[in-house]
Design a protein around this motif. Sequence first.
Motif, PDB file in Angstrom:
ATOM      1  N   GLY A  98      -2.738   3.985  -3.751  1.00 11.80           N
ATOM      2  CA  GLY A  98      -2.232   3.086  -4.786  1.00 11.80           C
ATOM      3  C   GLY A  98      -1.372   1.990  -4.187  1.00 11.80           C
ATOM      4  O   GLY A  98      -1.318   1.824  -2.956  1.00 11.80           O
ATOM      5  N   PHE A  99      -0.669   1.277  -5.085  1.00  8.42           N
ATOM      6  CA  PHE A  99       0.119   0.126  -4.650  1.00  8.42           C
ATOM      7  C   PHE A  99       1.459   0.108  -5.380  1.00  8.42           C
ATOM      8  O   PHE A  99       1.542   0.440  -6.572  1.00  8.42           O
ATOM      9  N   PRO A 146       0.808  -1.221   0.000  1.00  9.49           N
ATOM     10  CA  PRO A 146       0.000   0.000   0.000  1.00  9.49           C
ATOM     11  C   PRO A 146       0.848   1.280   0.000  1.00  9.49           C
ATOM     12  O   PRO A 146       1.891   1.351   0.642  1.00  9.49           O
ATOM     13  N   LYS A 202      -0.928  -0.313  -9.388  1.00 14.73           N
ATOM     14  CA  LYS A 202      -2.274   0.132  -9.754  1.00 14.73           C
ATOM     15  C   LYS A 202      -2.699   1.258  -8.821  1.00 14.73           C
ATOM     16  O   LYS A 202      -2.054   1.545  -7.810  1.00 14.73           O
ATOM     17  N   TYR A 203      -3.815   1.897  -9.186  1.00 15.73           N
ATOM     18  CA  TYR A 203      -4.318   3.053  -8.440  1.00 15.73           C
ATOM     19  C   TYR A 203      -5.486   2.668  -7.539  1.00 15.73           C
ATOM     20  O   TYR A 203      -6.207   1.701  -7.817  1.00 15.73           O
ATOM     21  N   ASN A 204      -5.679   3.478  -6.499  1.00 16.78           N
ATOM     22  CA  ASN A 204      -6.873   3.364  -5.674  1.00 16.78           C
ATOM     23  C   ASN A 204      -7.677   4.663  -5.708  1.00 16.78           C
ATOM     24  O   ASN A 204      -8.673   4.804  -4.995  1.00 16.78           O
ATOM     25  N   LEU A 251      -5.335   5.478   1.501  1.00 14.01           N
ATOM     26  CA  LEU A 251      -4.713   4.559   0.542  1.00 14.01           C
ATOM     27  C   LEU A 251      -4.964   5.074  -0.870  1.00 14.01           C
ATOM     28  O   LEU A 251      -6.104   5.242  -1.283  1.00 14.01           O
TER      29      LEU A 251
END
Length: 282
Positions: A228-229, A172, A212-214, A226
């Motif tokens: 993205g990752f 995260p 990837k995005y959040n 949070l």
Amino acid sequence: MLFFINLPGFETPKEKTQARELANLELQLDLLNKKMNEAEVVLHEIADRDNNLYRVYFEANPIPDEQRKAGFGGINRYKDLEGFDNSSLIVSSNKRLDILTKQIVVQSKSLDEIAIMAEEKEELLAAIPAIQPVNNEDLTRMASGYGYRTDPFTKARKFHFGMDFTAPRGTPVYASGDGTVTRADNSASGYGNHIRIEHGFGYESLYAHLYKYNVKRGYKVKRGDLIGFVGSTGRSEAPHLHYEVFKDGERINPINFYYGNLSPEEFADILKKSQAENQSLD
């Protein structure tokens, strides 16, 4: 036929009444002056705290004494009070009351200004990117800091404008301050999937090489959300987060903004690692 003789020491009922009224007015005037003394002391203490505490904390210029205690120029405001037995006392009291009223107005405006600055200060403190974007327990290592580093692809020595946090793919990534997402795409050269957050007050943060995005463009985020990752997209040698902080459009060292979630010992450790001139991961 009645005759009234004006003898020394003899007071008519009307004179006795007037004397009592005058004595009462003098008493009331004396009480008013005592109350003004108390008000002046309290106001002085408030003004002292205002100048030496509140305005210092919010980096505002103190209000000069000549502005706080200024009198009234121009025409004689108290002409109508002259010509009486107690005119000097009445004029003096009215002057004090007018100056005290003006001081209260000045102080009231100052406190209104302080309230606005406090609100802006609260917004500023929330906006500053003040935490590490990847939790310490999720880090494999702090790979590279801000400064001259060796490029992993060309092996040339060049300036590295952010910090690289090595972590497994999918770790995260958190927003480091309140703000608005202005980009969440892969159209900037070298950054791969990346996010930009506009924090206001001239601050902006960037999170690159994401898996990837959040969040999406236009999202409002809070510090610790949070977003993205960790990944290895774009110009990246291994999974890591490349993190940058901007102030007024200029890149600055992110290490100065981790006071929000690191202990002094953790900060000292990451500072030492960030200063090592090693190879960056992007």
